[in-house]
Design a protein around this motif. Sequence first.
Motif, mmCIF file in Angstrom:
data_model
loop_
_atom_site.group_PDB
_atom_site.id
_atom_site.type_symbol
_atom_site.label_atom_id
_atom_site.label_comp_id
_atom_site.label_asym_id
_atom_site.label_seq_id
_atom_site.Cartn_x
_atom_site.Cartn_y
_atom_site.Cartn_z
ATOM 1 N N ASP A 74 1.076 -1.608 0.036
ATOM 2 C CA ASP A 74 0.305 -0.222 0.098
ATOM 3 C C ASP A 74 0.833 1.246 -0.078
ATOM 4 O OD1 ASP A 74 -2.801 -1.189 2.183
ATOM 5 O OD2 ASP A 74 -1.614 -1.929 0.371
ATOM 6 N N SER A 75 0.325 2.089 0.177
ATOM 7 C CA SER A 75 1.651 3.852 -0.537
ATOM 8 C C SER A 75 -0.097 4.589 -0.027
ATOM 9 C CB SER A 75 1.737 4.103 -1.747
ATOM 10 O OG SER A 75 1.937 5.012 -2.054
ATOM 11 N N THR A 76 0.897 5.695 0.272
ATOM 12 C CA THR A 76 -0.336 7.201 0.580
ATOM 13 C C THR A 76 0.126 8.410 0.385
ATOM 14 O OG1 THR A 76 1.097 7.299 3.194
ATOM 15 C CG2 THR A 76 -0.881 6.102 3.286
ATOM 16 N N LEU A 77 0.119 9.015 -0.166
ATOM 17 C CA LEU A 77 -0.111 10.369 -0.408
ATOM 18 C C LEU A 77 -0.463 11.950 -0.017
ATOM 19 C CD1 LEU A 77 1.839 12.356 -2.739
ATOM 20 C CD2 LEU A 77 -0.483 12.089 -3.889
ATOM 21 N N LYS A 78 0.340 12.509 0.617
ATOM 22 C CA LYS A 78 -0.379 12.970 1.746
ATOM 23 C C LYS A 78 -0.177 14.516 1.579
ATOM 24 C CE LYS A 78 0.355 10.514 5.765
ATOM 25 N NZ LYS A 78 1.300 10.437 7.101
ATOM 26 N N ILE A 79 -0.656 15.059 1.448
ATOM 27 C CA ILE A 79 -0.622 16.432 1.198
ATOM 28 C C ILE A 79 -0.818 18.330 2.324
ATOM 29 C CG2 ILE A 79 -1.108 18.528 -0.131
ATOM 30 C CD1 ILE A 79 -2.550 17.169 -2.815
ATOM 31 N N GLN A 80 0.605 18.687 2.508
ATOM 32 C CA GLN A 80 -0.012 19.406 3.960
ATOM 33 C C GLN A 80 1.661 20.869 3.518
ATOM 34 O OE1 GLN A 80 1.356 17.383 7.036
ATOM 35 N NE2 GLN A 80 0.909 19.214 8.645
ATOM 36 N N PRO A 81 0.573 22.034 3.366
ATOM 37 C CA PRO A 81 -1.083 22.407 3.280
ATOM 38 C C PRO A 81 -1.689 22.522 1.784
ATOM 39 C CG PRO A 81 1.031 23.987 3.615
ATOM 40 C CD PRO A 81 1.651 23.278 3.471
ATOM 41 N N ALA A 82 -2.517 21.679 2.350
ATOM 42 C CA ALA A 82 -2.525 22.700 0.989
ATOM 43 C C ALA A 82 -3.102 23.349 0.213
ATOM 44 C CB ALA A 82 -4.476 21.429 0.522
ATOM 45 N N LYS A 83 -2.960 24.055 -1.107
ATOM 46 C CA LYS A 83 -3.012 24.720 -1.882
ATOM 47 C C LYS A 83 -4.638 25.030 -2.986
ATOM 48 C CE LYS A 83 1.933 26.902 -1.827
ATOM 49 N NZ LYS A 83 2.696 27.842 -2.965
ATOM 50 N N LEU A 84 -4.735 25.773 -3.342
ATOM 51 C CA LEU A 84 -5.686 25.873 -4.096
ATOM 52 C C LEU A 84 -5.583 24.899 -5.859
ATOM 53 C CD1 LEU A 84 -7.486 29.236 -4.340
ATOM 54 C CD2 LEU A 84 -8.186 27.474 -2.989
ATOM 55 N N GLU A 85 -4.448 25.399 -6.696
ATOM 56 C CA GLU A 85 -4.531 24.638 -7.616
ATOM 57 C C GLU A 85 -3.326 23.265 -7.084
ATOM 58 O OE1 GLU A 85 -2.514 27.332 -5.544
ATOM 59 O OE2 GLU A 85 -0.196 27.393 -5.680
ATOM 60 N N ASP A 86 -4.025 22.590 -5.753
ATOM 61 C CA ASP A 86 -4.056 21.190 -5.843
ATOM 62 C C ASP A 86 -5.006 20.447 -6.088
ATOM 63 O OD1 ASP A 86 -1.673 21.849 -2.681
ATOM 64 O OD2 ASP A 86 -1.257 21.992 -5.076
ATOM 65 N N SER A 87 -6.002 21.329 -6.273
ATOM 66 C CA SER A 87 -7.138 21.221 -6.766
ATOM 67 C C SER A 87 -7.177 19.197 -8.103
ATOM 68 C CB SER A 87 -8.592 21.991 -6.695
ATOM 69 O OG SER A 87 -8.845 22.152 -5.858
ATOM 70 N N ALA A 88 -7.504 18.417 -8.364
ATOM 71 C CA ALA A 88 -7.384 17.429 -9.408
ATOM 72 C C ALA A 88 -7.775 16.358 -8.638
ATOM 73 C CB ALA A 88 -5.691 17.512 -9.360
ATOM 74 N N VAL A 89 -7.911 15.642 -9.570
ATOM 75 C CA VAL A 89 -7.725 13.814 -9.626
ATOM 76 C C VAL A 89 -6.296 13.517 -9.401
ATOM 77 C CG1 VAL A 89 -8.464 11.934 -10.255
ATOM 78 C CG2 VAL A 89 -9.821 13.487 -10.869
ATOM 79 N N LEU A 111 -10.245 15.661 -5.608
ATOM 80 C CA LEU A 111 -9.589 16.346 -4.574
ATOM 81 C C LEU A 111 -9.806 17.393 -4.593
ATOM 82 C CD1 LEU A 111 -7.923 17.501 -1.756
ATOM 83 C CD2 LEU A 111 -6.354 17.764 -3.157
ATOM 84 N N THR A 112 -11.191 18.078 -4.370
ATOM 85 C CA THR A 112 -11.173 19.919 -4.209
ATOM 86 C C THR A 112 -10.602 20.786 -2.960
ATOM 87 O OG1 THR A 112 -13.043 19.582 -5.349
ATOM 88 C CG2 THR A 112 -13.441 21.640 -4.585
ATOM 89 N N VAL A 113 -9.992 21.935 -2.931
ATOM 90 C CA VAL A 113 -9.389 22.528 -2.527
ATOM 91 C C VAL A 113 -10.007 23.754 -2.534
ATOM 92 C CG1 VAL A 113 -7.776 23.696 -1.357
ATOM 93 C CG2 VAL A 113 -6.848 21.528 -2.506
ATOM 94 N N LEU A 114 -10.718 24.212 -1.557
ATOM 95 C CA LEU A 114 -11.408 25.196 -1.318
ATOM 96 C C LEU A 114 -11.132 27.101 -1.433
ATOM 97 C CD1 LEU A 114 -15.253 24.280 -0.140
ATOM 98 C CD2 LEU A 114 -14.049 24.497 -3.138
#
Lengths: 114, 111
Positions: A74-89, A111-114
């Motif tokens: 298994d694998s995990t992908l993390k985003i911290q902190p998220a930005k608006l431009e990270d909205s994607a599949v 992922l939708t970043v508001l």
Amino acid sequence: EAGVAQSPRYKIIEKRQSVAFWCNPISGHATLYWYQQILGQGPKLLIQFQNNGVVDDSQLPKDRFSAERLKGVDSTLKIQPAKLEDSAVYLCASSSGPTTDTQYFGPGTRLTVL
Amino acid sequence: GESVGLHLPTLSVQEGDNSIINCAYSNSASDYFIWYKQESGKGPQFIIDIRSNMDKRQGQRVTVLLNKTVKHLSLQIAATQPGDSAVYFCAEKAAGNQFYFGTGTSLTVIP
């Protein structure tokens, strides 16, 4: 044969929050990929693992993105902190071995970043 | 970065007609190419691949043509069916074993 599994399927967060995605590749597949697909574009490779080692992470924004595959499955992908431009599949794919083998994709996490 | 692009962003064809989707790539050192089909809400699905030592490869109802002289790749779908409606991506494997995807062509099959 079960395909590549990903969760969650959808995630909505506010900017500056953190988020994590999970991927379970096809059983026995040694190579695992994470892609980012922005709306209207083709997938862009973020990171590639061979077993639990990183083969290529040249396009991973390492200041905010991290990924691991501790036991080579298994694998995990993390985003911290998220930005608006990270909205994607965020797509996970796996292949049985060398990079020229067919990559099998999961359904992705939108992922939708508001 | 690498450049893999498609000539037409959208394509509409009548059911039963043949479809041709084109792709241009920029790296002459790329040695492996793949066509993927992506339906709405799903991940890309492998269709067919071709290595640079070939200029044509056929599958079931699909044919991929590779012209290395002009760095052009095409996907031909015979007797297009409504189930073929999707976005089609070409991808190339460039130096460093990294895959680069094109922008995609949206194929709509008109019943």
